[in-house]
Enzyme design. Structure first.
Site, PDB file in Angstrom:
ATOM      1  N   VAL A 144       0.845  -1.193   0.000  1.00 29.48           N
ATOM      2  CA  VAL A 144       0.000   0.000   0.000  1.00 29.48           C
ATOM      3  C   VAL A 144       0.879   1.241   0.000  1.00 29.48           C
ATOM      4  CG1 VAL A 144      -1.743   1.287   1.298  1.00 29.48           C
ATOM      5  CG2 VAL A 144      -1.850  -1.217   1.216  1.00 29.48           C
ATOM      6  N   SER A 145       0.539   2.231  -0.801  1.00 22.27           N
ATOM      7  CA  SER A 145       1.227   3.514  -0.867  1.00 22.27           C
ATOM      8  C   SER A 145       2.699   3.303  -1.214  1.00 22.27           C
ATOM      9  CB  SER A 145       1.036   4.281   0.447  1.00 22.27           C
ATOM     10  OG  SER A 145       1.463   5.618   0.336  1.00 22.27           O
ATOM     11  N   ASN A 146       3.631   3.699  -0.329  1.00 22.89           N
ATOM     12  CA  ASN A 146       5.037   3.414  -0.611  1.00 22.89           C
ATOM     13  C   ASN A 146       5.277   1.919  -0.758  1.00 22.89           C
ATOM     14  OD1 ASN A 146       5.723   6.077  -0.487  1.00 22.89           O
ATOM     15  ND2 ASN A 146       6.928   5.942   1.384  1.00 22.89           N
ATOM     16  N   GLY A 152       4.276   1.029  -4.151  1.00 23.35           N
ATOM     17  CA  GLY A 152       5.331   1.424  -5.080  1.00 23.35           C
ATOM     18  C   GLY A 152       6.494   0.456  -5.049  1.00 23.35           C
TER      19      GLY A 152
END
Length: 702
Positions: free
Chosen positions: A303-305, A308
């Site tokens: 999730v999120s970072n 990524g």
């Protein structure tokens, strides 16, 4: 969980099979330390293991069980000034679970770490017995934390590994509450990593650092066990503390390593470590060839970072180590789009594909003015309207990214907040993002990432910024020992709580950034600092020679983190909330879909789900509860959809907009979320909901 592996290349890494497994006692909490030469990957020195019986302690709830995870207060520690590694782990897992609030928003009832493989809440306390392995690769600022969890009911006939990198800048256990829990419920091993970031810090006044196990102590005594220190020798540290007392350095901004460039590598290493440990603990029922990329299904999910990082691992994996990628609201710095465009409702989205330091530094400048358009929004009351109106006037000039003089003259003073919000839309934010701008004002995000990308030292203090604890006056103040000791569980990864961003150049002396005073003696939310951060992201004529030099270093670091879209044909599923104001869809998932289509020449196996009425957090605070649905529900559904793709050969749903229904009601009094608010992802969406890529244009319906 297994998969059809007919398209897999030959395994490049075949871990050694050992006749003797790791000598780990079956007693609760028994520990053992592995030595070198025992089948571990070359990057690992040693591994510590603990076996949990599922009663006194366990993998998923750290011994708390779901009832205690739901408590509103964190687990107690015997000595707040000296919590043990076990207490810090328990505290961190409690925080990662996020179950301590109401379940009206669906968490803990429709989705969350207590939802089992059948989609229903797990009965009982939910404890999961098994063995946990912990390793640290590298030392100090270069250290990366890894945890591998192998449940006692691990499916050795159909082995699977879920790599769940931490989101944000959090500790290694952060992924346990999301993809990690999903993996354990599906009898998979779970591979966690902090991606070389995490909450490690160096308090320069007391010379306190964090060890790799989360405990804290004096730097000389902690020695090589430190997860990070500032790199200053003692005399340099004392000089800096005398000039800027009570400051703190933290790993993400001040490691001088640009850790984001290694996210993909770290996720891949977590998988390699998991396979090696499974082979070393070989048991009856294991694949005859051992646990290899050819016999073990691996999903990278975050999730999120963390999302990524999962995408980065998918791109950097050229040897078939990972089978699939699932990412929620992934924070991505993209390669130049070069012909890839984004359209919504037939209208081209301007400035799509900006990296975080650019859209975030621009947002920080515009938000204090734009918030005036939404006085009922969460976070509005934290702004002073007079200071906000002064920011509006300060934005007027010749910069087309801000407010042009000609537009300001036509709109008048009262129209400036609307012009600021329009500038945010021109910068790639959604038109309906105005309601979220106040709660997303966060100038420390762009400047901390700029420091990280530029490999700056804490003493460089780019743009006059530093971090410290602060008293009511906003002046830097010393941390208490207990505050530092709790940082592993309480810190978001920047300065330990209650640390804050400090404007070192404020008139009258250093002060908390939100209390900054400009050269004219009036509060200004540190306009000069934010303009400097903006110039580091968008260097132009206004930048000084020093700023241009730093901007070049930021750009070089940024280039090392860019993603080009090539997942090498791996099935991938990305979910993103349309209203995300932290990682806007037009700077991340939307253009990534276009890059992926181009990189894989139209043979992409990536599906993108854009969820209406969802944003970057699943907060149920008043003002969020009645307007937004949880994206976490769809992340969990995406994991289920990917599992069906890998185990049953079901096709992934095509890229589409998923239409949700807000809970409604008054802020703070929204009715409980039901499945009617969050419908399942259609296998065959209506034509008007399909997202398509045509001739490089990502076409998203309104």
């Amino acid at each position: 969980m297994t998969e059809d592996r007919h398209a897999r290349p030959p395994p490049q890494l075949v871990p050694l099979l050992l006749a003797v497994s790791l000598a780990t006692s079956a007693l609760p909490g028994a520990t053992a330390r592995a030595d070198r030469g025992s089948g571990l990957p070359s990057f690992v020195g040693s591994v510590t293991s603990r076996t949990y019986d599922g009663r006194d302690d366990d993998l998923l709830t750290a011994g708390l069980g779901f009832p205690r995870l739901r408590r509103a207060t964190a687990p107690a520690v015997a000595d707040p000034a000296r919590p043990t590694p076990a207490e810090l782990r328990r505290w961190a897992v409690w925080a990662a679970a996020g179950l301590s609030g109401s379940d009206a928003g669906g968490l803990g009832r429709l989705y969350g770490p207590n939802i089992g493989a059948d989609g229903r809440p797990v009965p009982g306390d939910g404890k999961v017995a098994g063995t946990q392995y912990t390793a640290t690769v590298g030392t100090g600022a270069r250290s990366v934390g890894f945890v591998v969890q192998v449940p006692a009911n691990f499916d050795r006939a159909r082995p699977c590994v879920v790599a769940a990198p931490a989101t944000g800048l959090a500790n290694v256990y952060n992924g346990v509450g999301g993809a990690g829990a999903w993996g354990l419920h599906h009898r998979c091993a779970v591979a966690l990593t902090d991606k070389g970031m995490g909450p490690a810090f160096h308090d320069l006044h007391s010379d306190t650092v964090m060890a790799t196990d989360g405990t804290t102590g004096p730097r000389p005594r902690t020695g090589p066990r430190a997860a990070f220190d500032s790199g200053l020798d003692d005399s340099a540290r004392r000089r800096y503390d005398a000039r800027r007392p009570y400051r703190v350095a933290f790993k993400q901004a001040h490691s001088r390593q640009n850790p984001q460039a290694g996210w993909g590598r770290d996720v891949l290493r977590s998988v390699e470590l998991a396979l090696a440990l499974l082979n070393r603990d070989w048991r009856e029922g294991a694949p005859a060839a051992g646990y290899t990329p050819a016999t073990t299904t691996v999903v990278a999910a975050g999730v999120s970072n963390g999302g990524g990082a999962a995408v980065a691992a998918g791109e950097e994996d050229r040897h078939g180590l990972i089978d699939a990628v699932v990412a929620s609201e992934p924070q991505l710095n993209l390669a130049p789009l070069r012909g890839v465009t984004v359209e919504q409702g037939g209208r081209r989205v301007p400035n799509a594909g900006l990296p975080l330091v650019r859209y975030a530094s621009l947002a920080s400048l515009l938000q204090p003015c734009a918030v005036l358009t939404e006085p009922s929004a969460p976070g509005y009351s934290s702004f002073d309207p007079r200071t906000a109106r002064r920011r509006c006037s300060d934005l007027v000039g010749d910069d087309p990214r801000l407010i042009l003089r000609s537009d300001a003259e036509r709109a008048g003073v009262r129209g400036l907040p609307t012009l600021a919000q329009q500038a945010l839309v021109r910068a790639g934010f959604q038109a309906r993002s105005a309601y979220l701008q106040a709660s997303h004002y966060d100038p420390q995000t762009p400047v901390s990432y700029e420091m990280s990308l530029a490999r700056a030292s804490v003493t460089d203090a780019l743009c006059g910024y530093s971090w410290a604890a602060a008293g009511a006056s906003g002046r830097p103040a010393p941390y208490t020992r207990a505050q530092l000791a709790a940082a592993y569980a309480t810190s978001g990864g920047r300065a330990p709580s209650p640390g804050t961003l400090v404007d070192d150049d404020s008139l009258g002396g250093p002060v908390a950034d939100r209390q900054s005073v400009g050269p004219d003696g009036t509060p200004d939310y540190n306009l000069d600092g934010e303009l400097c951060a903006y110039r580091l992201a968008f260097p132009g004529k206004a930048a000084t020679l020093k700023e241009r030099a730093w901007a070049r270093r930021v750009g070089q670091g940024l280039d090392a983190t860019r993603r080009a879209g090539d997942l090498h044909g791996k099935p991938a599923l990305i979910v993103h909330g349309r209203d995300d104001t932290r990682v806007p869809v037009s700077h991340a998932s939307r253009p990534y879909l276009g890059l992926n289509s181009r990189a894989e020449h139209g043979r992409s196996a990536l599906s993108y789900l854009e969820i209406t009425h969802a944003h970057h957090s699943d907060s149920t605070a008043p003002g969020y509860d009645n307007r937004y649905v949880p994206l976490g529900f769809y992340f969990q559904q995406a994991l289920d959809l990917m599992s069906a793709r890998l185990t049953e050969g079901r096709p992934l749903p095509p890229s589409q907009v998923v239409r949700t229904v807000p809970r409604g009601g008054e802020p703070g009094h929204a009715p409980a979320l039901t499945r009617a608010n969050v419908p399942p992802v259609p296998a065959s969406p209506a034509p008007g909901d399909r997202i398509r890529v045509r001739s490089g244009a990502v076409q998203v319906p309104d």
